[in-house]
Design an enzyme around this catalytic site. Sequence first.
Site, short mmCIF file in Angstrom:
data_model
loop_
_atom_site.label_atom_id
_atom_site.label_comp_id
_atom_site.label_asym_id
_atom_site.label_seq_id
_atom_site.Cartn_x
_atom_site.Cartn_y
_atom_site.Cartn_z
N HIS A 1 -9.46 15.66 2.22
CA HIS A 1 -9.90 14.32 2.07
C HIS A 1 -11.27 14.19 2.15
O HIS A 1 -11.95 13.21 1.62
CB HIS A 1 -9.24 13.41 2.89
CG HIS A 1 -8.59 12.00 2.45
ND1 HIS A 1 -8.53 11.79 1.08
CD2 HIS A 1 -8.51 10.95 3.12
CE1 HIS A 1 -8.33 10.50 1.07
NE2 HIS A 1 -8.00 9.99 2.21
N ASN B 1 -10.61 4.05 4.37
CA ASN B 1 -9.93 2.74 3.66
C ASN B 1 -10.91 1.74 3.79
O ASN B 1 -10.52 0.64 3.12
CB ASN B 1 -8.70 2.57 4.62
CG ASN B 1 -7.64 3.38 4.62
OD1 ASN B 1 -7.90 4.38 4.00
ND2 ASN B 1 -6.67 3.17 5.42
N ASP C 1 -11.69 13.20 -3.56
CA ASP C 1 -10.68 13.88 -3.93
C ASP C 1 -9.52 13.42 -4.51
O ASP C 1 -9.31 12.15 -4.41
CB ASP C 1 -9.93 14.48 -2.47
CG ASP C 1 -9.46 12.98 -1.63
OD1 ASP C 1 -10.35 12.34 -1.25
OD2 ASP C 1 -8.37 13.27 -1.21
N ASN D 1 -7.06 5.12 -1.17
CA ASN D 1 -7.47 4.05 -0.45
C ASN D 1 -9.08 3.89 -0.61
O ASN D 1 -9.63 2.70 -0.51
CB ASN D 1 -7.09 4.08 0.95
CG ASN D 1 -5.59 3.98 0.85
OD1 ASN D 1 -4.92 3.36 0.16
ND2 ASN D 1 -4.96 4.55 2.05
#
Length: 204
Positions: A19, A66, A91, A112
Amino acid sequence: MILLVGLGNPGEKYARNRHNVGFMAADAIVRRHSFSPSRARFQGLVCEGTLAGEKAIVLKPTTYMNESGRAVGEAMRFYKLTPADIVVFYDELDLEAGKVRMKTGGGAAGHNGIRSIATHIGPEFRRVRIGIGHPGDKERVLGHVLGDFAKADAAWVEPMLDAMADAAPLLAQGKDATFANKVHLALNPEPEKKKSKQQDSDGE
């Protein structure tokens, strides 16, 4: 002027997660093009430099993934930029590992960080989608995304980061398709080799 945004989560715990490949891409560009040391700004870490004669800012939001849009929105307003001046590296589950694709606008596809940025500045920013592959099972997605790259992955992760860093000046020139093509060719030289072998055999 261009704002390059790498997405990831701050802290050593997440540093090698799939991520965080957006952070890794940002770091590779900073190293390759001798940007300034990072400093805390816009709810993130900022480095300044030049790409293809254009002023360039690299931003890594430290808000956690987020809430990435808070940092991007703040930087965009400060520099009086438009979404077209912003390139986000992140990613992409739905791309095969090691593939890199460019697009402008579109949905968040469940990411997100991208959703947060679109909420703060609208969807029409430029995106470098970095394939991390899909584990094949919905239940395994979270563990895959927040898992570290395996040692064996270095064989494709490092050349991919190098290729993106090398091609980054093209982004400052607005040549997104050329950037994507150059990265692709750097990572997939085999067809050229096959062609030259074919020419050799034809010549014989």
